[in-house]
Design an enzyme around this catalytic site. Sequence first.
Site, PDB file in Angstrom:
ATOM      1  N   GLN A 100       0.857  -1.192   0.000  1.00 19.40           N
ATOM      2  CA  GLN A 100       0.000   0.000   0.000  1.00 19.40           C
ATOM      3  C   GLN A 100       0.894   1.242   0.000  1.00 19.40           C
ATOM      4  O   GLN A 100       1.723   1.431   0.889  1.00 19.40           O
ATOM      5  CB  GLN A 100      -0.938   0.051   1.204  1.00 19.40           C
ATOM      6  CG  GLN A 100      -1.987   1.154   0.983  1.00 19.40           C
ATOM      7  CD  GLN A 100      -2.830   1.461   2.187  1.00 19.40           C
ATOM      8  OE1 GLN A 100      -2.293   1.769   3.246  1.00 19.40           O
ATOM      9  NE2 GLN A 100      -4.137   1.403   2.036  1.00 19.40           N
ATOM     10  N   TYR A 186      -6.181  10.874   3.810  1.00 13.60           N
ATOM     11  CA  TYR A 186      -4.799  11.166   3.416  1.00 13.60           C
ATOM     12  C   TYR A 186      -4.786  11.938   2.088  1.00 13.60           C
ATOM     13  O   TYR A 186      -5.825  12.357   1.593  1.00 13.60           O
ATOM     14  CB  TYR A 186      -3.981   9.872   3.400  1.00 13.60           C
ATOM     15  CG  TYR A 186      -3.941   9.244   4.778  1.00 13.60           C
ATOM     16  CD1 TYR A 186      -3.338   9.919   5.840  1.00 13.60           C
ATOM     17  CD2 TYR A 186      -4.548   8.026   5.041  1.00 13.60           C
ATOM     18  CE1 TYR A 186      -3.338   9.381   7.121  1.00 13.60           C
ATOM     19  CE2 TYR A 186      -4.550   7.490   6.321  1.00 13.60           C
ATOM     20  CZ  TYR A 186      -3.946   8.167   7.358  1.00 13.60           C
ATOM     21  OH  TYR A 186      -3.958   7.649   8.634  1.00 13.60           O
ATOM     22  N   ARG A 233      -7.722   2.007  -2.842  1.00 10.91           N
ATOM     23  CA  ARG A 233      -8.614   1.987  -1.666  1.00 10.91           C
ATOM     24  C   ARG A 233      -9.298   3.341  -1.514  1.00 10.91           C
ATOM     25  O   ARG A 233      -8.639   4.380  -1.517  1.00 10.91           O
ATOM     26  CB  ARG A 233      -7.833   1.668  -0.395  1.00 10.91           C
ATOM     27  CG  ARG A 233      -8.766   1.346   0.784  1.00 10.91           C
ATOM     28  CD  ARG A 233      -8.014   0.925   2.025  1.00 10.91           C
ATOM     29  NE  ARG A 233      -8.747  -0.119   2.733  1.00 10.91           N
ATOM     30  CZ  ARG A 233      -8.735  -0.282   4.059  1.00 10.91           C
ATOM     31  NH1 ARG A 233      -8.028   0.530   4.822  1.00 10.91           N
ATOM     32  NH2 ARG A 233      -9.417  -1.253   4.632  1.00 10.91           N
ATOM     33  N   GLY A 322      -9.763  -6.776   9.166  1.00  8.57           N
ATOM     34  CA  GLY A 322      -8.630  -6.017   9.677  1.00  8.57           C
ATOM     35  C   GLY A 322      -8.162  -6.482  11.035  1.00  8.57           C
ATOM     36  O   GLY A 322      -7.251  -7.301  11.157  1.00  8.57           O
ATOM     37  N   ARG A 323      -8.798  -5.974  12.094  1.00  6.70           N
ATOM     38  CA  ARG A 323      -8.340  -6.304  13.455  1.00  6.70           C
ATOM     39  C   ARG A 323      -8.272  -7.806  13.714  1.00  6.70           C
ATOM     40  O   ARG A 323      -7.350  -8.251  14.400  1.00  6.70           O
ATOM     41  CB  ARG A 323      -9.218  -5.595  14.494  1.00  6.70           C
ATOM     42  CG  ARG A 323      -9.050  -4.079  14.467  1.00  6.70           C
ATOM     43  CD  ARG A 323     -10.005  -3.373  15.437  1.00  6.70           C
ATOM     44  NE  ARG A 323     -10.001  -1.933  15.234  1.00  6.70           N
ATOM     45  CZ  ARG A 323     -10.760  -1.290  14.339  1.00  6.70           C
ATOM     46  NH1 ARG A 323     -11.583  -1.962  13.562  1.00  6.70           N
ATOM     47  NH2 ARG A 323     -10.699   0.020  14.231  1.00  6.70           N
TER      48      ARG A 323
END
Length: 367
Positions: A100, A186, A233, A322-323
């Site tokens: 990424q 971002y 993404r 994810g987590r």
Amino acid sequence: MTDALFQPIQVGRFQLANRIVMPPMTRSRASQPNDVANDLMAKYYAQRASAGLIVSEGTQIAPNAKGYAWTPGIYSDEQVAGWKKVTDAVHAKGGIIFAQLWHVGRVTHPDNINGEQPISSSAIKAEGVKVFVDNGTDEPGFVDTAMPREMTKDDIDLVIKQFHQAAKNAQLAGFDGIELHAANGYLVNQFIDSESNNRTDMYGGSLENRLRFLDEVVATLCDAIGSDRVGVRLAPLTTLNGTVDANPEETYVAAAKVLKKHGIAYLHIAEADWDDAPLMPVAFKQALREAFTGTLIYAGKYNVEKALLALDSGLADMVAFGRPYVSNPDLPERIKNGQPWAAHDPNTLFGGAEKGLTDYPNFAEQR
């Protein structure tokens, strides 16, 4: 029955073994002083190589692209060599891994970028947003972001070149492809969303203009390594890091059409996943599916049941967890065998060493 998650799928040039994705997660374990991926990170990713696709943590494309202490870069020879250890370890276990690539724009502090002022689409501060800096201890020190300066056309051209080179570097480092981080507030997201972009030139104002930077960055990434090795993404409804769009459905369906034009390998949608987050309407997902005909990945608090519904509905082709991947290195095996998932320790997510990174056992070891 979890069979739908274990069907193979062609994504870009790759045949993936299953529909389970390990998404990008910042872990802040890069070696200092030069933000280099290391043996510890190689072990972490290799432990999770049974995912159909791994997307690495965000890796900065330039020194001033860095938002947080101890995140890895991909702009120096030393950093490329560090990432080669990671990709070799993942490939040795039969895994596929994309890097990424990110530029955080305004979501940083001068302490993280050699004392420079951050850059952004516009001179608008990310209010109420904190980032962590290296304060000389093992614990991250949280500070407010700084006021950015609006990027000039020369700045924009330079960042596009940096993305191009970063994609080439990712290939040199052995990554199978790259994912552009255009989500979560971002830099690319700062251009897309209406409330973080008040430019009056060709990169601001109209929706077409706000999508121009995304379009040009994706074009250069595809040119660098081939569109069948590029994913993107997006995060249509998250308001992370202060980016908000006045009409997210219109904006992000248009963004999906821009990405379809480039023939990229996949579009990765990050759903808002905090406790009272807005749910993404099914009609919105259907509009994205119609706008983008490639592989669609969804992420955001998915469990097995929710993942199977997403695949069954045809709205998603793959699902990212994810987590759960933090604390379950063998997540696909646990899903397949109906085994319980271990919980992660939130205190060890950022910084530190093995604890909370590589010391989570797989199910057989746990027994």
